[in-house]
Design a protein around this motif. Structure first.
Motif, mmCIF file in Angstrom:
data_model
loop_
_atom_site.group_PDB
_atom_site.id
_atom_site.type_symbol
_atom_site.label_atom_id
_atom_site.label_comp_id
_atom_site.label_asym_id
_atom_site.label_seq_id
_atom_site.Cartn_x
_atom_site.Cartn_y
_atom_site.Cartn_z
ATOM 1 N N ASP A 66 6.341 -17.279 2.992
ATOM 2 C CA ASP A 66 7.003 -16.028 2.624
ATOM 3 C C ASP A 66 5.946 -15.010 2.255
ATOM 4 O OD1 ASP A 66 9.555 -17.180 2.901
ATOM 5 O OD2 ASP A 66 9.461 -17.983 0.860
ATOM 6 N N THR A 67 6.126 -13.783 2.701
ATOM 7 C CA THR A 67 5.150 -12.725 2.446
ATOM 8 C C THR A 67 5.667 -11.766 1.386
ATOM 9 O OG1 THR A 67 4.358 -12.835 4.734
ATOM 10 C CG2 THR A 67 3.829 -10.841 3.480
ATOM 11 N N GLU A 68 4.826 -11.516 0.385
ATOM 12 C CA GLU A 68 5.108 -10.509 -0.638
ATOM 13 C C GLU A 68 4.102 -9.376 -0.452
ATOM 14 O OE1 GLU A 68 7.357 -10.253 -3.061
ATOM 15 O OE2 GLU A 68 8.372 -12.174 -2.756
ATOM 16 N N LEU A 69 4.605 -8.209 -0.043
ATOM 17 C CA LEU A 69 3.726 -7.058 0.169
ATOM 18 C C LEU A 69 3.521 -6.310 -1.140
ATOM 19 C CD1 LEU A 69 5.048 -5.637 3.566
ATOM 20 C CD2 LEU A 69 3.016 -7.045 3.163
ATOM 21 N N LEU A 70 2.270 -5.996 -1.426
ATOM 22 C CA LEU A 70 1.923 -5.263 -2.638
ATOM 23 C C LEU A 70 1.218 -3.974 -2.258
ATOM 24 C CD1 LEU A 70 0.425 -8.191 -4.749
ATOM 25 C CD2 LEU A 70 2.793 -7.393 -4.711
ATOM 26 N N ASP A 71 1.393 -2.949 -3.065
ATOM 27 C CA ASP A 71 0.633 -1.718 -2.831
ATOM 28 C C ASP A 71 -0.415 -1.581 -3.917
ATOM 29 O OD1 ASP A 71 1.498 0.485 -4.933
ATOM 30 O OD2 ASP A 71 3.298 -0.625 -4.383
ATOM 31 N N TYR A 72 -1.464 -0.868 -3.585
ATOM 32 C CA TYR A 72 -2.622 -0.786 -4.477
ATOM 33 C C TYR A 72 -2.314 -0.042 -5.776
ATOM 34 C CZ TYR A 72 -5.557 -2.530 -0.701
ATOM 35 O OH TYR A 72 -6.115 -3.322 0.272
ATOM 36 N N ALA A 73 -1.440 0.944 -5.734
ATOM 37 C CA ALA A 73 -1.234 1.809 -6.885
ATOM 38 C C ALA A 73 -0.306 1.222 -7.938
ATOM 39 C CB ALA A 73 -0.681 3.167 -6.433
ATOM 40 N N THR A 74 0.669 0.406 -7.510
ATOM 41 C CA THR A 74 1.676 -0.038 -8.473
ATOM 42 C C THR A 74 1.786 -1.558 -8.564
ATOM 43 O OG1 THR A 74 3.413 0.167 -6.786
ATOM 44 C CG2 THR A 74 3.019 2.076 -8.196
ATOM 45 N N SER A 75 2.400 -2.196 -7.576
ATOM 46 C CA SER A 75 2.728 -3.614 -7.713
ATOM 47 C C SER A 75 1.495 -4.502 -7.834
ATOM 48 C CB SER A 75 3.600 -4.070 -6.537
ATOM 49 O OG SER A 75 3.003 -3.759 -5.298
ATOM 50 N N MET A 76 0.370 -4.099 -7.253
ATOM 51 C CA MET A 76 -0.829 -4.916 -7.374
ATOM 52 C C MET A 76 -1.373 -4.915 -8.794
ATOM 53 S SD MET A 76 -4.039 -4.953 -4.682
ATOM 54 C CE MET A 76 -2.976 -4.592 -3.285
ATOM 55 N N LYS A 77 -1.028 -3.868 -9.545
ATOM 56 C CA LYS A 77 -1.485 -3.745 -10.924
ATOM 57 C C LYS A 77 -0.401 -4.126 -11.934
ATOM 58 C CE LYS A 77 -4.952 -0.155 -10.087
ATOM 59 N NZ LYS A 77 -4.974 -0.288 -8.622
#
Length: 210
Positions: free
Chosen positions: A30-41
């Motif tokens: 299963d793939t969880e996509l993260l964005d650099y500005a919000t979910s990754m932090k």
């Protein structure tokens, strides 16, 4: 029903290395996509990787980060894929997997950042200098189809990703040995599937931002 593997990534990242490895392994994920500005932090992901960077995987509740470690881990976790080293391949497998993760990456990163040590400082660094690191890897690949010889392994996913990326963006030279090696890798079905998936995700992100 969820898969045994959760893959945390952003398609515009080193997550492409792990995507390729997952496609080579062939196990569902299963793939969880993260964005650099919000979910990754965010706190949820920081609990998985306090470094707040991708990729990472969670396999049956166990967290693995760092691309080289993930490649080696998946080769061990799914031996039926045949991507781990045979006894006679272990020396080259581990040597060059860690060479790419250590001396090669340090040399390329420092050169890209504009730091090139003089001769007096080269002995302080694990890679000596950029040319030495590059030529050492080229010397090993000369006359070999893959890192361990004639057989593709997980080490080729990691080492090959460095070379594919470096040649594309100009951080590594287009030596004949490197070009021939990466051309072999680009013909792999798993590599093409992984690239197609990440390229579609990149296109979706860019379309949403426009």
């Amino acid at each position: 029903m969820s898969s045994d593997i959760i893959f945390y990534t952003n398609p515009m990242s080193r997550g492409q290395i792990v995507r390729w490895m997952l496609e080579e392994v062939g196990a569902p994920y299963d793939t969880e996509l993260l964005d650099y500005a919000t979910s990754m932090k965010g706190e949820k992901y920081r609990a998985i990787n306090p470094m707040m960077k991708v990729p990472a995987i969670v396999h049956r509740g166990r967290v693995v980060t760092e691309c080289a470690a993930i490649c080696a881990y998946l080769a061990d976790a799914y031996p039926e894929a045949g991507l781990g080293p045979r006894d006679e391949e272990k020396a080259n497998y581990y040597r060059w997997l860690f060479f790419a993760a250590g001396p090669l990456e340090q040399a390329v990163t420092n050169k890209s950042a504009g730091f090139e040590p003089g001769e007096e400082r080269a002995q302080m660094l694990g890679y000596g200098n950029y040319d030495l690191a590059v030529n050492t890897l080229a010397g090993h690949l000369e006359g070999r189809d893959y890192v361990c010889g004639s057989r593709f392994t997980a080490a080729d996913v990691y080492v090959g990703s460095h070379l594919l990326w470096g040649i594309q963006f100009g951080t590594l030279p287009k030596l004949d040995t490197f070009v021939a090696y990466t051309q072999r890798l680009e013909q792999r079905d798993a590599y093409r599937r992984a690239k197609d998936k990440d390229n579609r995700l990149i296109a979706d992100i860019q379309a949403a931002a426009s």
